[in-house]
Design an enzyme around this catalytic site. Sequence first.
Site: not given
Ligand code: SAM
Length: 283
Positions: A107, A63, A156-159, A138, A87
């Site tokens: 988010e 972070h 800071d998205s998921t994979d 989105d 988070d």
């Molecule tokens: N730090 C973590 C990592 O590097 O893997 C990720 C943190 S955060 C939990 C990732 C967030 O991205 C999730 O809460 C997910 O719901 C969100 N996310 C995924 N696709 C998205 C999108 N198209 N728009 C907004 N949020 C999205």
Amino acid sequence: MRGIWFSELQTPDLAISVRLNQTLHHEKTPYQELAVVDTEAYGRMLLLDNIIQTTVKDEFFYHEMIAHVPLNTHPNPRTALVIGGGDGGVVREIVKHPSIEKVTLVEIDARVVANAREYLPEIACGLDDARVEIRFEDGIEHVRQRENTYDVIIVDSTDPIGPAVGLFSAEFYRNVYRALKADGVFVAQTESPIFNSRLIRRIQSDLKEIFPIARLYLTTVPTYPGGLWAFSLGSKEYDPLEVDWRQAPQVATRYYTPAIHQAAFSLPPFVQEFLEAPEEEEF
Ligand code: SAM
């Protein structure tokens, strides 16, 4: 092995396993499976679709590096957009900067924010700052609909699976460029230099075509695959290697420093090699 263990399959041939003290919460949201577990080694941990997102013990490496590099690269960041980041850890770091007037967190899954607030307050605490606006939508659409709006955009998205896939596309990066102000800075987490080198190379190639300044920097994140993690940066005017540190605000950190900021851009030969490899080369 005593007790119950959780294993994340980081690749088809590699897993990380942690001994569980207890499962604090588990639900199926409209977007993903969500769990918060308490682990012996890393404390409380957020899991999405059984993938470790953040842990109380090692979240600050990631972070701090995803937030303070772009925020110190821009000499006077006032508006920031965070896509994903439910988070709250990135927002907590952003609001440490006195120049920031507004942070928009986009988010897609409201349940991530709700559970971070309840079970990970030390990470989510920045979400209550008066400058923060949270939008459950989105990020791809949000950016597509904006122009000349943000000084800093952080993904800071998921994979790159499910709703996050589009956040790793050249079209998205072009829309980010338009949503940024004339001197804006963009950073995205872009996975593991050890297991995702092909993805990282393609992203850097895309950013080099879109931004006048495109760089890659690295940090360690113990609980992420391979323990080494990549961030891709695109900047319209300011070079992250030319920060005027006399102007940079003093913020409390546990990993990030100006010296680590500079060093993070010193790429090891194996990374330089795959970045410079011709498209078709196997590596
Ligand atoms: N730090 C973590 C990592 O590097 O893997 C990720 C943190 S955060 C939990 C990732 C967030 O991205 C999730 O809460 C997910 O719901 C969100 N996310 C995924 N696709 C998205 C999108 N198209 N728009 C907004 N949020 C999205």
